[in-house]
Motif scaffolding. Structure first.
Motif, PDB file in Angstrom:
ATOM      1  N   GLU A 258      20.879  34.259 -71.750  1.00  0.00           N
ATOM      2  CA  GLU A 258      21.524  35.210 -71.929  1.00  0.00           C
ATOM      3  C   GLU A 258      21.443  36.866 -71.051  1.00  0.00           C
ATOM      4  O   GLU A 258      22.152  37.486 -70.477  1.00  0.00           O
ATOM      5  N   THR A 259      20.188  36.756 -71.612  1.00  0.00           N
ATOM      6  CA  THR A 259      19.211  37.638 -70.157  1.00  0.00           C
ATOM      7  C   THR A 259      19.889  37.832 -68.516  1.00  0.00           C
ATOM      8  O   THR A 259      19.957  38.850 -67.953  1.00  0.00           O
TER       9      THR A 259
ATOM     10  N   GLN B  60      17.336  39.959 -74.394  1.00  0.00           N
ATOM     11  CA  GLN B  60      18.572  39.209 -74.705  1.00  0.00           C
ATOM     12  C   GLN B  60      17.663  38.034 -76.042  1.00  0.00           C
ATOM     13  O   GLN B  60      16.730  37.591 -75.886  1.00  0.00           O
TER      14      GLN B  60
ATOM     15  N   GLN C  43      26.045  39.989 -64.834  1.00  0.00           N
ATOM     16  CA  GLN C  43      27.262  40.751 -65.409  1.00  0.00           C
ATOM     17  C   GLN C  43      27.016  42.584 -65.229  1.00  0.00           C
ATOM     18  O   GLN C  43      27.647  42.789 -64.280  1.00  0.00           O
ATOM     19  N   TRP C  44      25.855  43.166 -65.524  1.00  0.00           N
ATOM     20  CA  TRP C  44      25.873  44.583 -65.774  1.00  0.00           C
ATOM     21  C   TRP C  44      25.432  45.323 -63.787  1.00  0.00           C
ATOM     22  O   TRP C  44      26.026  46.063 -63.569  1.00  0.00           O
TER      23      TRP C  44
ATOM     24  N   ARG D  85      22.339  36.002 -67.582  1.00  0.00           N
ATOM     25  CA  ARG D  85      23.755  36.583 -67.458  1.00  0.00           C
ATOM     26  C   ARG D  85      23.714  37.575 -67.450  1.00  0.00           C
ATOM     27  O   ARG D  85      24.883  37.848 -66.546  1.00  0.00           O
ATOM     28  N   LEU D  86      24.021  38.308 -68.448  1.00  0.00           N
ATOM     29  CA  LEU D  86      24.377  39.727 -68.605  1.00  0.00           C
ATOM     30  C   LEU D  86      23.723  40.704 -67.431  1.00  0.00           C
ATOM     31  O   LEU D  86      23.845  41.732 -67.214  1.00  0.00           O
TER      32      LEU D  86
END
Length: 278
Positions: free
Chosen positions: A259-260, A254, A266-267, A262-263
């Motif tokens: 952000e990478t 990301q 999240q995934w 965090r995502l």
């Protein structure tokens, strides 16, 4: 077709949801400022209420000493986590090396793929390799699951497995991979169903590139892409056949490290929520 090729039985351990090191792809990588250690990834796995971890294509593993490998297993044992292994290639010496690693780590399953640089075996060579080595794997209680992917036609992999005809050799199902070879996910699922020993679970989608010139084929949060999970579960019956479902991601980098990460987290949570509710 072998009727004994399923991983589980009436007395089997039951289907389990696990995380792959691919679910921590960026967090384990040197692309981030403070990469996780394998033990830290295991701790994160336990914190998510998961008791299965597949160490898959994790390069540092092969350089570890026996004492370091034993420490990984001790961490997993202390956290109540079972381990599986994943590698690439079927050269006999390589498979024997990973059989030894599986013994140290207590892993009952080794996922692999046929091709590596410098070795692209045809069906006859693959049959000869597996026929020669499987008695050692059977004696150790370790099964080999060959993953479906774009470099080798699924029909060729199935030919090898059918000819060897051993409950210790089967398929690691991942219909996302075969799209790149223009193999339909549903057709692949249908073809491999009798032989599946392990499932990699990741969603996937096409998106238009900027300017509408071509597409990007990449990952998607589970349940939001093109993977027809309901169809796959009906065909492969992981719960009924005690086939473990291992979560992976194809998450692009990301805009930032934060952000990478965090995502990626999240995934993983979304995948766990999805599988636990299905």
């Amino acid at each position: 077709m072998s009727s004994t090729n399923g991983q589980g039985s009436e007395n089997g351990p039951g289907s389990r949801i696990g995380l792959s090191s691919y679910a921590f792809f960026w967090q384990l990588s040197d692309q981030v400022s403070a990469p996780l250690t394998l033990q830290e990834a295991l701790a994160e796995t336990a914190a998510l209420g998961v008791d299965l971890f597949q160490i898959c294509d994790y390069a540092p593993l092969e350089a570890m000493t026996d004492a370091e490998l034993a420490a990984v297993r001790a961490t997993a044992d202390a956290l109540g986590i079972s381990l599986e292994l994943g590698t690439k290639g079927i050269r006999p010496e390589h498979l024997k090396k990973f059989l030894r690693l599986a013994g140290i780590l207590g892993a009952p399953l080794l996922r692999t793929m046929f091709n590596v640089p410098g070795h692209t075996p045809d069906a006859d060579e693959a049959v000869a390799i597996f026929t020669g080595l499987l008695p050692e794997f059977e004696a150790a209680g370790v099964k080999i699951a060959v993953e479906t992917y774009e470099q080798v036609p699924t029909a060729l992999v199935l030919e090898v497995i059918a000819r060897v005809d051993s409950p210790y050799l089967g398929i690691c199902s991942d219909p996302a991979n075969t799209v790149a070879a223009l193999e339909s996910p549903r057709e692949v699922i249908d073809a491999v169903a009798p032989y599946v020993l392990n499932m990699h679970i990741k969603d996937f989608a096409f998106s238009r590139k900027e300017g509408w010139v071509g597409f990007t084929y990449s990952g998607a949060p589970l349940g939001e892409g093109l993977l027809d999970y309901a169809y796959m579960a009906r065909k492969l019956q992981p719960k009924e056949r005690n086939i473990n479902q291992i979560i992976e991601h194809w998450l692009p980098w990301q805009a930032s490290e934060e952000e990478t990460i965090r995502l990626e987290k999240q995934w993983t949570q979304q995948s766990l929520d999805f599988l636990r509710s299905n």
